[in-house]
Design a protein around this motif. Structure first.
Motif, PDB file in Angstrom:
ATOM      1  N   SER A 243      -6.438  -3.694  -7.423  1.00 49.51           N
ATOM      2  CA  SER A 243      -6.969  -3.832  -6.512  1.00 49.51           C
ATOM      3  C   SER A 243      -8.343  -5.474  -7.131  1.00 49.51           C
ATOM      4  O   SER A 243      -9.068  -4.981  -7.481  1.00 49.51           O
TER       5      SER A 243
ATOM      6  N   CYS B 114      -3.003  -1.492  -3.192  1.00 46.39           N
ATOM      7  CA  CYS B 114      -3.280  -0.542  -3.932  1.00 46.39           C
ATOM      8  C   CYS B 114      -2.434   0.397  -4.861  1.00 46.39           C
ATOM      9  O   CYS B 114      -1.586   0.859  -4.316  1.00 46.39           O
TER      10      CYS B 114
ATOM     11  N   PHE C  25       0.912  -1.157  -0.037  1.00 45.41           N
ATOM     12  CA  PHE C  25       0.157  -0.136   0.172  1.00 45.41           C
ATOM     13  C   PHE C  25       1.160   1.067   0.118  1.00 45.41           C
ATOM     14  O   PHE C  25       0.556   2.546  -0.064  1.00 45.41           O
TER      15      PHE C  25
ATOM     16  N   HIS D 271      -7.244   5.020  -8.603  1.00 47.93           N
ATOM     17  CA  HIS D 271      -6.445   4.420  -7.406  1.00 47.93           C
ATOM     18  C   HIS D 271      -5.673   3.355  -7.719  1.00 47.93           C
ATOM     19  O   HIS D 271      -4.406   3.482  -7.132  1.00 47.93           O
ATOM     20  N   CYS D 272      -6.959   2.660  -7.923  1.00 45.22           N
ATOM     21  CA  CYS D 272      -6.345   0.777  -7.159  1.00 45.22           C
ATOM     22  C   CYS D 272      -6.571   0.623  -8.655  1.00 45.22           C
ATOM     23  O   CYS D 272      -8.014  -0.768  -8.004  1.00 45.22           O
TER      24      CYS D 272
ATOM     25  N   GLY E 173     -12.698   4.232  -6.171  1.00 45.07           N
ATOM     26  CA  GLY E 173     -11.803   3.643  -5.774  1.00 45.07           C
ATOM     27  C   GLY E 173     -10.517   2.912  -5.933  1.00 45.07           C
ATOM     28  O   GLY E 173      -9.742   3.099  -6.792  1.00 45.07           O
ATOM     29  N   ALA E 174     -11.169   2.380  -7.963  1.00 44.28           N
ATOM     30  CA  ALA E 174     -10.165   1.469  -8.534  1.00 44.28           C
ATOM     31  C   ALA E 174      -9.459   2.324  -9.659  1.00 44.28           C
ATOM     32  O   ALA E 174      -8.448   1.982 -10.738  1.00 44.28           O
TER      33      ALA E 174
ATOM     34  N   ASN F  88       3.671   4.040  -4.572  1.00 41.92           N
ATOM     35  CA  ASN F  88       3.323   4.834  -5.446  1.00 41.92           C
ATOM     36  C   ASN F  88       4.106   4.792  -6.942  1.00 41.92           C
ATOM     37  O   ASN F  88       3.553   5.892  -7.687  1.00 41.92           O
TER      38      ASN F  88
END
Length: 307
Positions: free
Chosen positions: A99, A26, A6, A95-96, A92-93, A9
């Motif tokens: 996932s 993420c 997590f 950014h991730c 949210g996906a 980045n």
């Protein structure tokens, strides 16, 4: 779960992780790495817009249902809630995008939620049959409602199982065989599509037979429009899945936004504007008492005055 995932980045790191590692955390989209299961990096704007729109529709349906005390119409609120959660998962996906949790959440919930809209529409026809007469329908309202709701529940279960199978296989490293889960999901969608198509036929039969009745054509048009949106959406999802997880439709987000998100927005929002309880009492027309002329009743309110 490795919490270090997590904290990563850097796009250069994503390319060094295998599919299973990326699925656990993420990790930002990296064009150097393998494509996410979506086939693209999900856009943030549609995710936010549809999340807000469906949440507002849900809140309005909750208020309208409580105000009318017609609890069956809470099916529209449940469907809108599911859509809001699913689109929040897609937001949210952005950014991730790798996932597995977010992918499984959005694919499962968004494919199931329209079943609740269908249930609300089935109830509307049942209420119209009750109000205008059993003679206008090939089947009784109770038989009609329970039969279609049963198929709706079956469709939900099958699609949920298929979605879980497909997302589980896709999250493995190397990716497993997603075809069995995809085929199961298609079966659930086809059941829903057949159910809605049969509804469409019964709906048209009822409208034709009851054409001399004082139908609320505003509600008729709203219901027909909503059912049409759901049927088109189901055709799209069936074709999409038939092409596989790397097919053209599923890897181009614009089709999903228009043929799923936008159509389902219209399908549920139309009943915020034309809430069914405003047009239906559920009571047979010939059993309603007309209180428009109070002078026609005796002082006791029980017997008509003699003329």
């Amino acid at each position: 779960m490795n919490m270090e995932l997590f904290k990563r980045n850097s796009t250069s790191l994503a390319a060094t992780l295998n599919n299973s590692e990326r699925a656990k955390g993420c990790i930002a989209y990296d064009p150097l790495a393998l494509e996410p299961t979506y086939g693209y990096d999900p856009s943030l704007a549609p995710g936010i817009v549809f999340t807000v729109v469906f949440f507002l529709s849900m809140a309005a349906h909750v208020f309208q249902t409580i105000q009318s005390r017609k609890w069956w119409y809470s099916a529209f609120a449940l469907g809108a809630l599911g859509e809001a959660i699913g689109w929040a998962g897609r937001a949210g996906a952005h950014h991730c995008p790798y996932s597995k949790t977010l992918f499984s959440l959005q694919i499962s919930i968004l494919i199931i939620s329209p079943c609740f809209f269908s249930a609300g529409i089935y109830y509307i026809l049942g209420q119209m049959i009750n109000q205008h007469g059993r003679k206008y329908s090939p089947v009784t309202p109770t038989t009609y409602l329970y039969t279609f709701i049963s198929f709706d529940v079956l469709s939900i279960i099958i699609q949920a199982v298929g979605g879980g199978m497909a997302s589980s296989a896709g999250g493995k490293s190397p990716p497993g065989n997603t075809k069995p889960g995809t085929h199961v999901m298609m079966a659930g969608i086809i059941i829903q599509l057949i159910s809605m198509s049969v509804f469409g036929m019964l709906w048209l039969i009822f409208l034709w037979r009851a054409r001399s009745e004082r139908l609320s054509w505003t509600l008729v048009l709203a219901t027909t429009f909503s059912a049409f949106c759901i049927i088109v959406r189901n055709f799209y999802r069936a074709i999409e899945l038939s092409q596989g997880w790397k097919g053209y439709l599923i890897t181009h987000e614009v089709y999903f936004a228009v043929l799923d998100g936008a159509l389902m927005t219209l399908a549920v929002a139309v009943f915020n504007i034309f809430f069914p309880a405003r047009f239906l009492s559920g009571e047979p027309e010939d059993e309603k008492m007309n209180f428009s002329s109070p002078g026609e009743l005796s002082q006791e309110g029980l017997e008509p005055k003699a003329t």
